[in-house]
Design a protein around this motif. Sequence first.
Motif: not given
Length: 382
Positions: A144-159
Amino acid sequence: MKSLRLILGNARYFGPSWVFASINILFGTWAIYIPAVKESLAISKSELGIAIFFLALGVFTIFPFASGIVNRVGVGKTTFYGVLLSCAAAMLPLLAPNYYVLTGALFLFGAANGITDISMNTLVTEIEKKDKVKFMAASHGFFSLGGVLAGLGSFLIGPLSNPVLHMSIAVLLVLVVNLKFRNQYFTELAEEIENEPFSFGLLKPLLLLGLISFMAMGSEGAIVDWSGLYLKEIALAPEALWGLGFLGFQITMTLGRFLGDGISDKIGSVKIVALGAILAILGYFLVLSGNTYLSIFGFALNGLGFSVMVPEVFRIGGNVKGIDSSKGIAFIAGAGYAGFLCAPPILGFLAENYSLTRSFVVLLACGFLILLFTLLLKRKKA
């Protein structure tokens, strides 16, 4: 939190647990780029659905062979090689030049995830048996934590503006940590079991565990897909609250998995699954109240209830007398994935032809069935 402290304080347990996080980091990173892949390949929703079906097909195709691979290669080696295959396969869908290559890439990604899933659950089961510890639920908490980390990684989509680069960063993170900790589990072997002659009595506990896994993972998938729409259309929640059912479900799911091993150690695996079923049933009653805030709290209670079910049925299945742990886990995982994939469209059909409320009544009934199956399991153990 005892099992979480165990994992964070001992590399022997952190290594296998990080594999759980790794799989969801890779899968979650792929998932956030699904809309971008659809647009770049100019495919329809139905074509995308078929492509994603090939991912599931890859998972199911490997399941019949997973136990043999784990026993032949070694559970530790299979786990690590599975991570390497998953890292390589995770890149392929984002590199696909056309729709047909995409379906093949997703099939390979699914197969790599499937073998890793079976081997990592078997690995934790074997370490638990050898070391007389419990950290299966907390390992699923790392998933589940891995999914949270992947979700936080969505902030990298734009940059980044580059899906392949983004996935490369995720792969690098997964590889570096797994390479550092692989020696903690690489040489682990699954205990050789002298299989008993086939009998219905031997199969019965696995069938019950498979049914629990099917309904538990199916319910998880349904809540993830339908909680937002339920809050919007049935509970009449304001737009700002539509995502709170999903968020509450995920938070309590993660928390429950980190707490589950300690409770399981005190009351036993079957009782904690029964307790989870009772919490899920109470959660559904709150959801079906139709009140916005009670429904949100109900979804959170669902997350707490379902958090312990899948880790515990894996633990029980890996310890069924007369059956290799890898075979028991492969059977239960297959049933669970079937539920996870089948439940959302079935619930969608019910919602379309009857009502969304009726769909959640069906999920409530599944909660009662899980409770019934735990009572049968308890009788079987006795």
